[in-house]
Design an enzyme around this catalytic site. Structure first.
Site, PDB file in Angstrom:
ATOM      1  N   ARG A   1       0.820  -1.225   0.000  1.00 16.88           N
ATOM      2  CA  ARG A   1       0.000   0.000   0.000  1.00 16.88           C
ATOM      3  C   ARG A   1       0.855   1.278   0.000  1.00 16.88           C
ATOM      4  O   ARG A   1       0.439   2.303   0.540  1.00 16.88           O
ATOM      5  CB  ARG A   1      -0.930   0.036   1.224  1.00 16.88           C
ATOM      6  CG  ARG A   1      -1.963  -1.064   1.284  1.00 16.88           C
ATOM      7  CD  ARG A   1      -2.994  -0.932   0.182  1.00 16.88           C
ATOM      8  NE  ARG A   1      -4.202  -1.676   0.463  1.00 16.88           N
ATOM      9  CZ  ARG A   1      -4.399  -2.969   0.191  1.00 16.88           C
ATOM     10  NH1 ARG A   1      -3.439  -3.670  -0.408  1.00 16.88           N
ATOM     11  NH2 ARG A   1      -5.546  -3.552   0.489  1.00 16.88           N
TER      12      ARG A   1
ATOM     13  N   GLU B   1      -5.358   3.773   5.975  1.00 16.34           N
ATOM     14  CA  GLU B   1      -4.948   3.628   4.585  1.00 16.34           C
ATOM     15  C   GLU B   1      -5.604   4.737   3.766  1.00 16.34           C
ATOM     16  O   GLU B   1      -5.076   5.205   2.766  1.00 16.34           O
ATOM     17  CB  GLU B   1      -5.425   2.260   4.063  1.00 16.34           C
ATOM     18  CG  GLU B   1      -4.949   2.001   2.663  1.00 16.34           C
ATOM     19  CD  GLU B   1      -5.724   0.929   1.911  1.00 16.34           C
ATOM     20  OE1 GLU B   1      -6.507   0.175   2.509  1.00 16.34           O
ATOM     21  OE2 GLU B   1      -5.530   0.877   0.704  1.00 16.34           O
TER      22      GLU B   1
ATOM     23  N   SER C   1     -11.040  -0.988   3.184  1.00 11.73           N
ATOM     24  CA  SER C   1     -10.237  -1.038   4.413  1.00 11.73           C
ATOM     25  C   SER C   1      -9.897   0.377   4.838  1.00 11.73           C
ATOM     26  O   SER C   1      -9.305   1.127   4.068  1.00 11.73           O
ATOM     27  CB  SER C   1      -8.924  -1.775   4.167  1.00 11.73           C
ATOM     28  OG  SER C   1      -9.160  -3.073   3.709  1.00 11.73           O
TER      29      SER C   1
HETATM   30  N1  EPU Z   1     -10.331 -10.831  10.464  1.00  6.76           N
HETATM   31  C1  EPU Z   1     -11.038 -10.938  11.645  1.00  6.76           C
HETATM   32  N2  EPU Z   1     -12.050 -10.044  11.849  1.00  6.76           N
HETATM   33  C2  EPU Z   1     -12.410  -9.107  10.962  1.00  6.76           C
HETATM   34  C3  EPU Z   1     -11.683  -8.993   9.760  1.00  6.76           C
HETATM   35  C4  EPU Z   1     -10.634  -9.879   9.532  1.00  6.76           C
HETATM   36  O1  EPU Z   1     -10.760 -11.785  12.491  1.00  6.76           O
HETATM   37  O2  EPU Z   1     -13.342  -8.373  11.216  1.00  6.76           O
HETATM   38  C5  EPU Z   1      -9.266 -11.821  10.189  1.00  6.76           C
HETATM   39  C6  EPU Z   1      -9.725 -12.819   9.131  1.00  6.76           C
HETATM   40  O3  EPU Z   1     -10.401 -13.896   9.687  1.00  6.76           O
HETATM   41  C7  EPU Z   1      -8.424 -13.235   8.507  1.00  6.76           C
HETATM   42  C8  EPU Z   1      -7.571 -11.986   8.608  1.00  6.76           C
HETATM   43  O4  EPU Z   1      -8.146 -11.177   9.628  1.00  6.76           O
HETATM   44  O5  EPU Z   1      -7.809 -14.234   9.274  1.00  6.76           O
HETATM   45  C9  EPU Z   1      -7.488 -11.218   7.290  1.00  6.76           C
HETATM   46  O6  EPU Z   1      -8.780 -10.858   6.866  1.00  6.76           O
HETATM   47  P1  EPU Z   1      -9.148 -10.637   5.308  1.00  6.76           P
HETATM   48  O7  EPU Z   1      -8.676 -11.792   4.492  1.00  6.76           O
HETATM   49  O8  EPU Z   1     -10.571 -10.257   5.237  1.00  6.76           O
HETATM   50  O9  EPU Z   1      -8.241  -9.456   4.813  1.00  6.76           O
HETATM   51  P2  EPU Z   1      -7.729  -8.119   5.514  1.00  6.76           P
HETATM   52  O10 EPU Z   1      -6.314  -8.294   5.903  1.00  6.76           O
HETATM   53  O11 EPU Z   1      -8.675  -7.672   6.568  1.00  6.76           O
HETATM   54  C10 EPU Z   1      -6.780  -7.177   3.273  1.00  6.76           C
HETATM   55  C11 EPU Z   1      -6.883  -5.942   2.427  1.00  6.76           C
HETATM   56  C12 EPU Z   1      -8.210  -5.905   1.675  1.00  6.76           C
HETATM   57  C13 EPU Z   1      -8.281  -7.130   0.793  1.00  6.76           C
HETATM   58  C14 EPU Z   1      -8.156  -8.374   1.678  1.00  6.76           C
HETATM   59  C15 EPU Z   1      -8.112  -9.642   0.883  1.00  6.76           C
HETATM   60  C16 EPU Z   1      -5.571  -4.241   3.575  1.00  6.76           C
HETATM   61  C17 EPU Z   1      -5.576  -2.946   4.279  1.00  6.76           C
HETATM   62  N3  EPU Z   1      -6.760  -4.745   3.234  1.00  6.76           N
HETATM   63  O12 EPU Z   1      -7.799  -7.097   4.263  1.00  6.76           O
HETATM   64  O13 EPU Z   1      -8.222  -4.750   0.859  1.00  6.76           O
HETATM   65  O14 EPU Z   1      -9.492  -7.169   0.065  1.00  6.76           O
HETATM   66  O15 EPU Z   1      -6.921  -8.308   2.436  1.00  6.76           O
HETATM   67  O16 EPU Z   1      -6.877  -9.741   0.228  1.00  6.76           O
HETATM   68  O17 EPU Z   1      -4.496  -4.777   3.282  1.00  6.76           O
HETATM   69  C18 EPU Z   1      -8.947  -2.482   0.735  1.00  6.76           C
HETATM   70  O18 EPU Z   1      -7.768  -2.164   0.695  1.00  6.76           O
HETATM   71  O19 EPU Z   1      -9.865  -1.626   0.696  1.00  6.76           O
HETATM   72  C19 EPU Z   1      -9.300  -3.885   0.869  1.00  6.76           C
HETATM   73  C20 EPU Z   1     -10.567  -4.275   1.004  1.00  6.76           C
END
Ligand code: EPU
Length: 337
Positions: free
Chosen positions: A158, A331, A235
Site C-alpha cells: 500500500r 490507509e 479497508s
Molecule cells: N479478520 C477478523 N475479523 C475481521 C476482519 C478480519 O478476524 O473483522 C481476520 C480474518 O479472519 C483473517 C484476517 O483477519 O484471518 C485477514 O482478513 P481478510 O482476508 O478479510 O483481509 P484483511 O487483511 O482484513 C486485506 C486488504 C483488503 C483485501 C483483503 C483480501 C488491507 C488494508 N486490506 O484485508 O483490501 O481485500 O486483504 O486480500 O491490506 C482495501 O484495501 O480496501 C481492501 C478491502
C-alpha cells in the site's frame, strides 16, 4: 474540459461525505491538464474510494477523463497503456475477456487506474505493482511530464513514491502501463479462495480466469459493504507490519492470532482481527460504525461528517494500541479543508 464552481463532492467520495469544493475541473487530455497548472490549492482525485474529506475543499479539485486503452504484444505478454480514468474493475473485466491474464485476484476493487498506481492496490495475494511497468505523470507544479519505471515507484505494501512526504500531491497520473500474460496461471493460495472454489464444486484443474474472477467478486461482496448502500472506503486501516520478535511475543499471548510472513524479519498482522478482539466489530460511534462483517472497514451510517469518521478512527486506534501495543494507521487519505 468541464468546469463546475462551488460543486458538491458527495458523489465523488465513496464515504458519501457531503462537502463542496470551490472549483471542480474534469480534463480530457494531458494538454488540457497542462493549462490548469499553477492553481492553488489543487487536489487531484480518482474514483474517490480512498478519500475522507474533513470539510469543504477551498480550492480546485481535478479529475481525469483519459480513458484510452492501448494494447501491444511483447513476446508472450501484452503491454497495456491505460488512461488514469479507466475504472479499475472495468479494466480487469476487459483484460480477462481478451485472454490477457494477471489481474483476476484484483477484481471488484473500487477506484480508477490512476489510483491503482498510487496506492499499489492489493487483494488475495496480488498487488498492482506485480503488473505495472511504468507510470506516466505530469508534475502539477511545472506541467513537465515524467515517466516513472516500476523500480522508481518504490512500491511496497500500500505504498509508493507518490505517497511519500516529498512527492505527495505533486504528480497527476496520466497513463499506467501493465504487463499481462497470455497464459492463465491462477493464484489460489491466499486465504479462502481454494476453499470457496471447492465449496462451489469447481474443478480447480480446469479453472478459468472468469470463474476465479467471479469467486473473488463473491468473497468480496460477502464481506465488504457496497458504497452505494452504505458509504465506506474499503479497508480504513492498513495492516501493521511488526518485527518477528514483537509478533512472537503477541502470539504467545494470542495463539490464534492470524498473521502473514513478509520476510524473515517482518510479520503482517490483520488489523481487522485486532479491532474485532477489542469489541469494535459492528459497533457505532454516532453516525459512524465499524462494519459488522469486516472490522477493517468503517462505514457512514448516514449523514456522517469526516470528523465523525475520524472520531471513530481515533477511538479504535486507541483501543488497539492499549491492548496490543500496536499503532494502526489509516490507509484512507484524509483531506483537510
Ligand atoms: N479478520 C477478523 N475479523 C475481521 C476482519 C478480519 O478476524 O473483522 C481476520 C480474518 O479472519 C483473517 C484476517 O483477519 O484471518 C485477514 O482478513 P481478510 O482476508 O478479510 O483481509 P484483511 O487483511 O482484513 C486485506 C486488504 C483488503 C483485501 C483483503 C483480501 C488491507 C488494508 N486490506 O484485508 O483490501 O481485500 O486483504 O486480500 O491490506 C482495501 O484495501 O480496501 C481492501 C478491502
Amino acid at each position: 474540459m468541464r468546469i463546475k464552481e462551488n460543486y458538491s463532492l458527495k458523489d465523488w467520495n465513496t464515504f458519501g461525505i457531503d462537502v463542496r469544493c470551490r472549483r471542480f475541473v474534469e480534463y480530457d487530455t494531458p494538454e488540457e491538464l497542462a493549462t490548469l497548472i499553477g492553481q492553488r490549492p489543487l487536489l487531484h482525485i480518482g474514483g474517490g474510494s480512498n478519500l475522507l474529506f474533513l470539510g469543504d475543499y477551498e480550492g480546485t479539485v481535478l479529475h481525469s477523463a483519459i480513458r484510452s486503452i492501448e494494447p501491444r504484444t511483447d513476446g508472450g505478454d501484452v503491454l497495456l497503456r491505460v488512461g488514469a480514468a479507466v475504472v479499475w474493475d472495468d479494466l480487469v473485466a476487459y483484460t480477462i475477456g481478451r485472454g490477457w491474464y494477471g489481474l483476476e485476484n484484483l477484481s471488484l476493487i473500487p477506484g480508477e487506474v490512476g489510483a491503482s498506481a498510487v496506492q499499489n492496490i492489493g487483494a488475495y495475494g496480488a498487488e498492482a505493482k506485480d503488473f505495472i511497468t511504468e507510470v506516466e505523470c505530469m508534475d502539477l507544479q511545472t506541467g513537465q511530464r515524467r515517466v516513472f519505471t516500476n523500480a522508481e515507484c518504490q512500491y511496497a505494501y500500500r505504498q509508493s513514491i507518490f505517497k511519500t512526504d516529498e512527492h505527495r500531491g505533486r504528480w497527476a497520473v496520466l497513463y499506467v502501463t501493465y504487463r499481462l500474460s497470455q497464459t492463465f496461471v491462477p493464484r489460489l493460495d491466499y486465504g479462502g479462495i481454494r476453499a470457496e472454489l471447492e465449496r462451489k464444486g469447481i474443478d480447480i484443474s480446469a479453472l478459468t480466469a472468469n470463474q476465479l474472477r467471479q469467486t473473488i467478486i463473491e468473497i468480496r461482496k460477502a464481506k465488504l459493504p457496497d458504497p452505494k448502500v452504505q458509504g465506506n472506503a474499503g479497508s480504513f486501516f492498513m495492516n501493521p507490519v511488526v518485527s518477528r520478535a514483537q509478533y512472537e511475543a503477541l502470539a504467545r499471548q494470542y495463539p490464534t492470532m492470524p498473521h502473514y510472513d513478509m520476510d524473515a524479519e517482518r510479520v503482517k498482522i490483520p488489523a481487522g482481527w485486532m479491532i474485532e478482539q477489542c469489541g469494535w466489530k459492528g459497533r457505532s460511534l454516532g453516525p459512524a460504525a465499524v462494519h459488522d462483517r469486516q472490522a477493517l472497514v468503517l462505514v457512514n451510517r448516514g449523514g456522517a461528517t469526516g470528523q465523525d469518521i475520524v472520531r471513530l478512527c481515533e477511538a479504535v486506534r486507541h483501543d488497539v494500541a492499549a491492548r496490543f501495543g500496536i499503532d494502526i494507521h489509516p490507509e484512507v487519505n484524509l483531506i483537510r479543508p
